[in-house]
Design a protein around this motif. Structure first.
Motif, PDB file in Angstrom:
ATOM      1  N   PRO A   1       0.882  -1.278  -0.043  1.00 56.25           N
ATOM      2  CA  PRO A   1      -0.049   0.010  -0.027  1.00 56.25           C
ATOM      3  C   PRO A   1       0.983   1.193   0.226  1.00 56.25           C
ATOM      4  O   PRO A   1       1.630   1.409   0.592  1.00 56.25           O
ATOM      5  CB  PRO A   1      -0.560  -0.080   1.246  1.00 56.25           C
ATOM      6  N   THR A   2       0.608   2.040  -0.798  1.00 59.21           N
ATOM      7  CA  THR A   2       1.428   3.257  -0.956  1.00 59.21           C
ATOM      8  C   THR A   2       0.356   4.640  -0.753  1.00 59.21           C
ATOM      9  O   THR A   2      -0.628   4.589  -1.159  1.00 59.21           O
ATOM     10  CB  THR A   2       2.277   3.427  -2.392  1.00 59.21           C
ATOM     11  N   GLY A   3       1.287   5.643  -0.101  1.00 63.60           N
ATOM     12  CA  GLY A   3       0.524   6.977  -0.204  1.00 63.60           C
ATOM     13  C   GLY A   3       0.763   7.509   1.152  1.00 63.60           C
ATOM     14  O   GLY A   3       0.558   7.078   2.297  1.00 63.60           O
ATOM     15  N   THR A   4       1.329   8.749   1.445  1.00 63.41           N
ATOM     16  CA  THR A   4       1.396   9.407   2.549  1.00 63.41           C
ATOM     17  C   THR A   4       0.304   9.822   3.253  1.00 63.41           C
ATOM     18  O   THR A   4       0.318   9.985   4.681  1.00 63.41           O
ATOM     19  CB  THR A   4       2.131  10.897   2.266  1.00 63.41           C
ATOM     20  N   GLU A   5      -0.881   9.881   2.658  1.00 63.24           N
ATOM     21  CA  GLU A   5      -2.156  10.064   3.546  1.00 63.24           C
ATOM     22  C   GLU A   5      -2.560   8.983   4.184  1.00 63.24           C
ATOM     23  O   GLU A   5      -3.693   9.141   4.785  1.00 63.24           O
ATOM     24  CB  GLU A   5      -3.217  10.736   2.196  1.00 63.24           C
ATOM     25  N   LEU A   6      -2.059   7.696   3.768  1.00 59.77           N
ATOM     26  CA  LEU A   6      -2.755   6.490   4.439  1.00 59.77           C
ATOM     27  C   LEU A   6      -2.485   6.266   6.006  1.00 59.77           C
ATOM     28  O   LEU A   6      -1.105   6.648   6.185  1.00 59.77           O
ATOM     29  CB  LEU A   6      -2.232   5.330   3.815  1.00 59.77           C
ATOM     30  N   VAL A   7      -3.343   5.829   6.820  1.00 59.89           N
ATOM     31  CA  VAL A   7      -3.095   5.625   8.016  1.00 59.89           C
ATOM     32  C   VAL A   7      -3.595   4.244   8.392  1.00 59.89           C
ATOM     33  O   VAL A   7      -4.561   3.743   7.498  1.00 59.89           O
ATOM     34  CB  VAL A   7      -3.702   6.506   9.060  1.00 59.89           C
ATOM     35  N   GLU A   8      -3.114   3.340   9.253  1.00 57.05           N
ATOM     36  CA  GLU A   8      -3.473   2.195   9.733  1.00 57.05           C
ATOM     37  C   GLU A   8      -5.064   2.115  10.401  1.00 57.05           C
ATOM     38  O   GLU A   8      -5.434   3.018  10.888  1.00 57.05           O
ATOM     39  CB  GLU A   8      -2.927   1.492  10.510  1.00 57.05           C
TER      40      GLU A   8
ATOM     41  N   GLY B   1      -5.482  -8.468  -0.387  1.00 55.98           N
ATOM     42  CA  GLY B   1      -4.960  -9.953   0.551  1.00 55.98           C
ATOM     43  C   GLY B   1      -5.954 -10.747   0.667  1.00 55.98           C
ATOM     44  O   GLY B   1      -5.472 -12.198   0.260  1.00 55.98           O
ATOM     45  N   ALA B   2      -7.105 -10.625   1.070  1.00 57.20           N
ATOM     46  CA  ALA B   2      -8.251 -11.656   1.063  1.00 57.20           C
ATOM     47  C   ALA B   2      -8.668 -12.321  -0.202  1.00 57.20           C
ATOM     48  O   ALA B   2      -8.763 -13.408  -0.417  1.00 57.20           O
ATOM     49  CB  ALA B   2      -9.458 -10.987   1.552  1.00 57.20           C
ATOM     50  N   MET B   3      -8.744 -11.397  -1.322  1.00 50.30           N
ATOM     51  CA  MET B   3      -8.729 -11.710  -2.851  1.00 50.30           C
ATOM     52  C   MET B   3      -7.666 -12.848  -3.058  1.00 50.30           C
ATOM     53  O   MET B   3      -7.925 -13.692  -3.889  1.00 50.30           O
ATOM     54  CB  MET B   3      -8.766 -10.690  -3.586  1.00 50.30           C
ATOM     55  N   VAL B   4      -6.312 -12.509  -2.739  1.00 56.60           N
ATOM     56  CA  VAL B   4      -5.213 -13.461  -3.281  1.00 56.60           C
ATOM     57  C   VAL B   4      -5.542 -14.460  -2.488  1.00 56.60           C
ATOM     58  O   VAL B   4      -5.226 -15.735  -2.960  1.00 56.60           O
ATOM     59  CB  VAL B   4      -4.012 -12.962  -2.723  1.00 56.60           C
ATOM     60  N   GLU B   5      -5.926 -14.771  -1.134  1.00 57.61           N
ATOM     61  CA  GLU B   5      -5.887 -16.134  -0.465  1.00 57.61           C
ATOM     62  C   GLU B   5      -7.157 -16.775  -0.805  1.00 57.61           C
ATOM     63  O   GLU B   5      -7.351 -17.955  -0.755  1.00 57.61           O
ATOM     64  CB  GLU B   5      -5.873 -15.642   1.221  1.00 57.61           C
ATOM     65  N   GLU B   6      -8.480 -15.946  -1.150  1.00 62.63           N
ATOM     66  CA  GLU B   6      -9.419 -16.872  -1.550  1.00 62.63           C
ATOM     67  C   GLU B   6      -9.336 -17.479  -2.886  1.00 62.63           C
ATOM     68  O   GLU B   6      -9.720 -18.615  -3.305  1.00 62.63           O
ATOM     69  CB  GLU B   6     -10.571 -15.746  -2.065  1.00 62.63           C
ATOM     70  N   ILE B   7      -8.474 -17.080  -3.965  1.00 63.92           N
ATOM     71  CA  ILE B   7      -7.841 -17.834  -4.959  1.00 63.92           C
ATOM     72  C   ILE B   7      -6.934 -19.147  -4.757  1.00 63.92           C
ATOM     73  O   ILE B   7      -7.063 -20.147  -5.347  1.00 63.92           O
ATOM     74  CB  ILE B   7      -7.158 -16.749  -6.112  1.00 63.92           C
ATOM     75  N   GLY B   8      -6.170 -18.786  -3.543  1.00 60.95           N
ATOM     76  CA  GLY B   8      -5.202 -19.819  -3.318  1.00 60.95           C
ATOM     77  C   GLY B   8      -3.684 -19.387  -3.319  1.00 60.95           C
ATOM     78  O   GLY B   8      -2.915 -20.257  -2.912  1.00 60.95           O
ATOM     79  N   GLY B   9      -3.491 -18.149  -3.120  1.00 63.66           N
ATOM     80  CA  GLY B   9      -2.161 -17.617  -3.008  1.00 63.66           C
ATOM     81  C   GLY B   9      -1.903 -17.237  -1.360  1.00 63.66           C
ATOM     82  O   GLY B   9      -2.928 -17.402  -0.543  1.00 63.66           O
ATOM     83  N   GLU B  10      -0.576 -16.678  -1.152  1.00 62.14           N
ATOM     84  CA  GLU B  10      -0.403 -16.594   0.245  1.00 62.14           C
ATOM     85  C   GLU B  10       0.065 -14.857   0.150  1.00 62.14           C
ATOM     86  O   GLU B  10       0.783 -14.499  -0.602  1.00 62.14           O
ATOM     87  CB  GLU B  10       0.982 -17.227   0.665  1.00 62.14           C
ATOM     88  N   ALA B  11      -0.992 -14.135   0.729  1.00 60.62           N
ATOM     89  CA  ALA B  11      -0.780 -12.662   0.776  1.00 60.62           C
ATOM     90  C   ALA B  11       0.240 -12.251   1.818  1.00 60.62           C
ATOM     91  O   ALA B  11       0.549 -12.734   2.951  1.00 60.62           O
ATOM     92  CB  ALA B  11      -1.991 -11.874   1.119  1.00 60.62           C
ATOM     93  N   VAL B  12       1.304 -11.367   1.319  1.00 61.71           N
ATOM     94  CA  VAL B  12       2.387 -10.874   2.398  1.00 61.71           C
ATOM     95  C   VAL B  12       2.247  -9.362   2.132  1.00 61.71           C
ATOM     96  O   VAL B  12       2.702  -8.701   1.202  1.00 61.71           O
ATOM     97  CB  VAL B  12       3.894 -11.241   1.802  1.00 61.71           C
ATOM     98  N   ARG B  13       1.704  -8.879   3.414  1.00 65.85           N
ATOM     99  CA  ARG B  13       1.425  -7.579   3.230  1.00 65.85           C
ATOM    100  C   ARG B  13       2.451  -6.665   3.774  1.00 65.85           C
ATOM    101  O   ARG B  13       2.991  -6.877   5.107  1.00 65.85           O
ATOM    102  CB  ARG B  13       0.025  -7.256   4.274  1.00 65.85           C
ATOM    103  N   PHE B  14       2.919  -5.577   3.005  1.00 68.02           N
ATOM    104  CA  PHE B  14       4.142  -4.842   3.537  1.00 68.02           C
ATOM    105  C   PHE B  14       3.557  -3.628   4.014  1.00 68.02           C
ATOM    106  O   PHE B  14       2.430  -3.358   3.956  1.00 68.02           O
ATOM    107  CB  PHE B  14       5.145  -4.368   2.362  1.00 68.02           C
ATOM    108  N   PRO B  15       4.313  -2.935   5.096  1.00 68.30           N
ATOM    109  CA  PRO B  15       3.762  -1.568   5.684  1.00 68.30           C
ATOM    110  C   PRO B  15       3.562  -0.683   4.613  1.00 68.30           C
ATOM    111  O   PRO B  15       4.041  -0.566   3.458  1.00 68.30           O
ATOM    112  CB  PRO B  15       5.009  -1.316   6.652  1.00 68.30           C
ATOM    113  N   ILE B  16       2.751   0.536   5.035  1.00 70.31           N
ATOM    114  CA  ILE B  16       2.452   1.659   4.349  1.00 70.31           C
ATOM    115  C   ILE B  16       3.772   2.210   3.785  1.00 70.31           C
ATOM    116  O   ILE B  16       4.674   2.492   4.626  1.00 70.31           O
ATOM    117  CB  ILE B  16       1.499   2.504   4.939  1.00 70.31           C
TER     118      ILE B  16
END
Length: 637
Positions: A181-188, A208-223
């Motif tokens: 996820p990118t953007g200076t305006e983003l907050v958790e 990430g949920a869409m990735v895992e629904e298909i069968g992949g493994e989502a790796v979320r990086f920090p903003i």
């Protein structure tokens, strides 16, 4: 080398196929395999055919409680000449599942024998070889295929795998998908307090949920903030550590949109911009022979471009194909689309009579509610300018058709009580659903006339009689049998910000030059009420600043006032209370449900009417404030 046309406008199918071909040529789409324990294999995809290690059963087993015998010894038994067998010599006691004793080849059920003396049994019918015996390999034979390749493992497949003597199998490795996820305006999520300009970051969780629904493994990086060098380091790290990189936001041509440039410097950009709506600025690239996609930041655009471009990549990496269900539906209103782009419009669906009806939802790329409410998606091809109302359209379903066929379609005026009605209905009757489209009271009656809805929510005041709704039924639905069922009486009034900073007292203040008004759409009951009240007061709408500015729901009007986009608007008390606004009463109005007689006795409509009179529904509506339910559920015509 960078093969980039900045913000290109290439056709969808051509761009998608070219991208998949580039990735395939680089070997980026080859499925990988990994071993997993059978106990953890549900939902995984078999990499190769799975074969049995042992037979099942792996011995000749008794299929009944009874006695093992040699069939040839029993052929002479009959009713006329009963045969006696000595236990332990001619017959051996066995229970279901016991191994058949060596030399024996049949089982006689215990209920088919008698006991004339100790250690003797008597039979009156001979056994045939392998009677009531599960022979070795009856279910599976060692080396026989248990599951084919490319099979999604189900819970009951586990039984077959364990039975075949397997504790570990080879499956397709889950592609590790980095989501940045990118953007200076983003907050958790959970950040408090939210400052002006802060945007809660949720796209990465959704993707990430869409990735895992298909069968992949989502790796979320920090903003990642809008810092070119930080973004470059993070994308490089993600490409080194995962199989597929998705960068969310920064894909357009703004001064802080660095994604395309970074991907191009680290690898290749094959396309930057596709002729689709929403989602045109999508970026398709590759770094170190790994797919990299830059998705636009708006949730509607991010979701659509993920479905169009990321899903085919993931399916190729898993060796699967998503099965989509298509139906034909009738469009309830005109849908205009620009030439030159493939536009994807989300719709609500419902079966009305013999027709499946499709109602387009709001088309803003930044709307999350549209994603939640949609039952399907219409694709308007780039050679088309849209469709007229009543036109048949192909819809890709996002919800099972069986649920859609059990949906009550309500088209008409907006009211928060309808949301509660649908929620209670589904809580009490999980198989029934309510779909509500907000087009105003007049629009609802016209939808009934065209056979596009089961019922309409209306609150139309007749200027001459002072009566609600009945006169409009005679005008707009002549000869069409309908039942008018009251939902509520509700307070309509001017909504103003807390403290009433502009000192608004009544409708006469709306013509003041320092006030900005927010109106409801033409054809809504609230708009008709306003126009009649203005006429009674002798007020010219042209003197009201913002009279031509329209919203489609009471809550949208309330938000405009609460945010300072308008000073006041006409709406219901419950909407004002929900957002902490002050309320200046103007009128009490009657809100009814107009139901086509032909649907009145259908089970789901009868269930809805029962909910209408339930204590659970009434308590929740009254808690909103501004409602009187004195006639709720009563027939008004």
């Amino acid at each position: 080398m960078i093969n980039q046309v900045f913000l290109d406008n290439a056709p969808l199918e051509q761009t998608k196929q070219n991208y998949l071909n580039k990735l395939a040529d680089a070997g980026a789409l080859c499925p990988k395999a990994e071993p997993v324990a059978v106990s953890a294999a549900v939902g995984r995809i078999t990499d190769t055919a799975v074969r049995a290690r042992i037979s099942s059963p792996h011995y000749h087993a008794s299929a009944m409680d009874g006695f093992a015998v040699r069939a040839c010894d029993t052929f002479q038994a009959s009713e006329a000449t009963p045969l006696r067998l000595k236990l332990g010599i001619d017959a051996v006691v066995v229970d279901t599942g016991d191994p058949l004793p060596v030399g024996f080849d049949a089982v006689i059920r215990i209920e088919d024998v008698s006991f004339p003396a100790e250690e003797l049994i008597e039979i009156t019918l001979g056994a045939v070889p392998w009677q009531h015996v599960r022979v070795m390999g009856e279910d599976l034979v060692a080396t026989e295929m248990v599951l084919p390749a490319n099979h999604k493992i189900r819970p009951f497949d586990l039984g077959a795998l364990f039975t075949a003597g397997l504790t570990e199998i080879s499956v397709r490795a889950k592609p590790k998908v980095a989501i940045l996820p990118t953007g200076t305006e983003l907050v958790e999520p959970g950040t408090e307090p939210l400052e002006r300009g802060d945007i809660i970051e949720f796209n990465s969780r959704m993707l990430g949920a869409m990735v895992e629904e298909i069968g992949g493994e989502a790796v979320r990086f920090p903003i990642v903030t809008d810092d070119y060098h930080l973004l470059k380091r993070t994308i490089a790290k993600a490409a080194a550590e995962t199989d597929f990189v998705i960068v969310n936001a920064g894909s357009s041509a703004g001064r802080e949109d660095f994604t395309a440039k970074v991907i191009g410097e680290l690898g290749q950009v094959f396309a930057h911009g596709v002729a689709i709506k929403p989602g045109k600025p999508v970026i398709l690239g590759m770094i170190e022979d790994k797919p990299v996609i830059g998705l636009p930041g708006y949730p509607g655009s991010a979701a659509l471009t993920f479905e169009l471009f990321a899903v085919p990549v993931l399916e190729a990496m898993l060796g699967t194909t998503k099965a989509s269900e298509q139906v034909t539906a009738t469009l309830t209103r005109k849908l205009v689309s620009p030439l030159g782009v493939d536009e994807f419009v989300r719709v609500k669906l419902g079966q009305v009579g013999e027709r499946l009806m499709a109602t387009p939802l709001a088309r803003g790329a930044g709307l999350v509610t549209t994603l939640v409410q949609a039952d399907g998606v219409i694709q308007v091809c780039r050679q088309s300018e849209g469709f007229h109302a009543g036109h048949p359209v192909n819809v890709e379903l996002l919800r099972p058709l069986r649920e859609i066929l059990r949906t009550i379609v309500v088209i008409g005026s907006h009211d928060q009580a309808l949301d509660i009605l649908g929620d209670v209905l589904h809580s009490v009757h999980p198989n029934y659903y309510l779909s509500s489209a907000h087009v105003g009271s007049l629009g609802g009656l016209l939808a009934l006339r065209r056979g596009e809805a089961h019922l309409a929510g209306i609150h139309l005041l007749d200027e001459q009689t002072g009566e609600y709704n009945l006169a409009y039924l005679a005008k707009l639905l002549p000869g069409i049998p309908v039942k008018l069922i009251n939902l509520s009486y509700r307070s309509q009034g001017l909504m103003v910000r807390a403290g009433n900073p502009k000192c608004i007292r009544d409708l006469r203040d709306l013509t003041r030059p320092d006030l900005q008004f927010i109106n409801r759409q033409a054809g809504s009951g609230t708009r008709l009420l306003l126009d009649q009240k203005l006429k009674q007061e002798g007020l010219n709408p042209d003197r009201i600043q913002g009279y031509a500015r329209e919203e489609f729901t009471h809550m949208a009007v309330a938000v405009a006032v609460a945010s300072g986009a308008a000073d006041c608007g006409l709406g219901v008390l419950s909407a004002a209370r929900a957002l902490g606004l002050e309320f200046i009463p103007v009128a009490e109005e009657r809100y009814d449900l107009c139901i086509l007689q032909e649907y009145l006795n259908q089970p789901h409509v009868q269930a809805l009417l029962a909910v209408l009179e339930s204590a659970a529904f009434k308590q929740r509506v009254l808690a909103l404030g501004g409602y009187d339910l004195r006639d709720c559920g009563r027939t008004m015509n």
